[in-house]
Design an enzyme around this catalytic site. Sequence first.
Site, PDB file in Angstrom:
ATOM      1  N   ILE A  63      28.291  15.217  59.266  1.00 46.49           N
ATOM      2  CA  ILE A  63      29.161  13.907  58.659  1.00 46.49           C
ATOM      3  C   ILE A  63      29.701  14.453  59.101  1.00 46.49           C
ATOM      4  CG2 ILE A  63      30.508  14.860  56.595  1.00 46.49           C
ATOM      5  CD1 ILE A  63      27.599  14.787  55.765  1.00 46.49           C
ATOM      6  N   HIS A  64      31.042  13.209  58.923  1.00 49.67           N
ATOM      7  CA  HIS A  64      32.421  13.226  59.186  1.00 49.67           C
ATOM      8  C   HIS A  64      32.508  11.302  58.888  1.00 49.67           C
ATOM      9  CE1 HIS A  64      29.743  10.203  61.938  1.00 49.67           C
ATOM     10  NE2 HIS A  64      30.800   9.313  62.036  1.00 49.67           N
TER      11      HIS A  64
END
Length: 349
Positions: free
Chosen positions: A197-198
């Site tokens: 997740i970014h």
Amino acid sequence: MIKIIAVVGARPQFIKHFSFEKSSTKKIDLITIHTGQHYDENMSAIFFNELGMKKPKYKLNTGGGSHGLQTGKMIIEIEEILLKEKPDGIVVYGDTNSTLAASLAGSKLAIPIFHIEAGLRSYNKKMPEEINRVLTDHVSNLLFVPSQLATKNLQKEGVLDNVIEVGDIMKDLVFYIKKNNHLTIKKPFSNFYYATIHRPYNTDDKERLSLVLKSLNSMKLKVVMSIHPRTTKLMNQYNIKRESYSNIHFINPQSYFDNLSYLNSSNGLLTDSGGMQKEAYWLKKQCVTIRKETEWIETLVDDKNKLIFDELSDLKNIFTNDLLNWNDSLYGKGNTAEIIVDTIVKYYK
Ligand code: UD1
């Protein structure tokens, strides 16, 4: 021999560049600029070393800062190199700030721009990547698209010429890795989901980031999360503690082989990355994308990739154990780089 400058800067671009560099040997005089957008050892150097890529001739120091500052610094420095090197053309990949900076610097000097992974759209202008890819497409001289849908997206914007459907360059590397047995078993738990997740809309707001982590923490299987520096940075800033999420096993950003090995050893992927949605598909892993939309619409067929954004409480029940039918020819045959190189060489004849 024609002289081409390729501009890379962020993790997914190093991966794409590998196949282009390999296919261009003896056909193109290739010079690489690394903008320095990604600068941590395990976000940059690790890929060049692992994949045995040439060291970039130019390494800039433009990472960090706001988008305007980062992109502006890149344009200034890339322009200087272009004036000195006088290349015949510029290759840019994908949709990052490095892509846009190189496209603007080059097109204003009337140097042909070749965009690899053109024509993708999320139709979400809040994503910096959407701005980057639309603008890049509109100044490109050759647009290498991965699918028919991407061609149609460009037609809607009046971009009709020099659009060439070549498949996806990332598929070349996945094939290469499988063929050369670089996939290893990575099983910290016998059953687990792999997560990355970014994206800003999942990380830049404290409540959203906490909710995403809480939802991952509630999955029925353990979650192994490879954590991007921006996510780490924001967790520290918001005082969000890893220890509060006992079902998540956090690991540092991985090398390319290890990242794919984790994915290949997992029971499925949870992500907001663009590239990993395709990698999951090619490795035949069900994917759940924590976004409202995807540029990779074709992966959604038969729930092989599912989108979820607002109803994160449903995340724990989202994976199905259905037998899925995978289309082996999705996004080409794994020889995309070769087609691109030959098309660029022909462009000058
Ligand atoms: C960029 C791309 C995104 C791509 C992603 C892959 C843009 C607009 N976005 O997002 O499309 O999916 O790369 O990783 O270009 N940072 C570090 N160390 C690093 C790299 C970044 O600490 O090695 C920090 C930066 O200082 C910044 C944050 O992480 O605070 C975000 O980095 P940035 O390159 O701006 O964008 P990404 O989120 O990585």
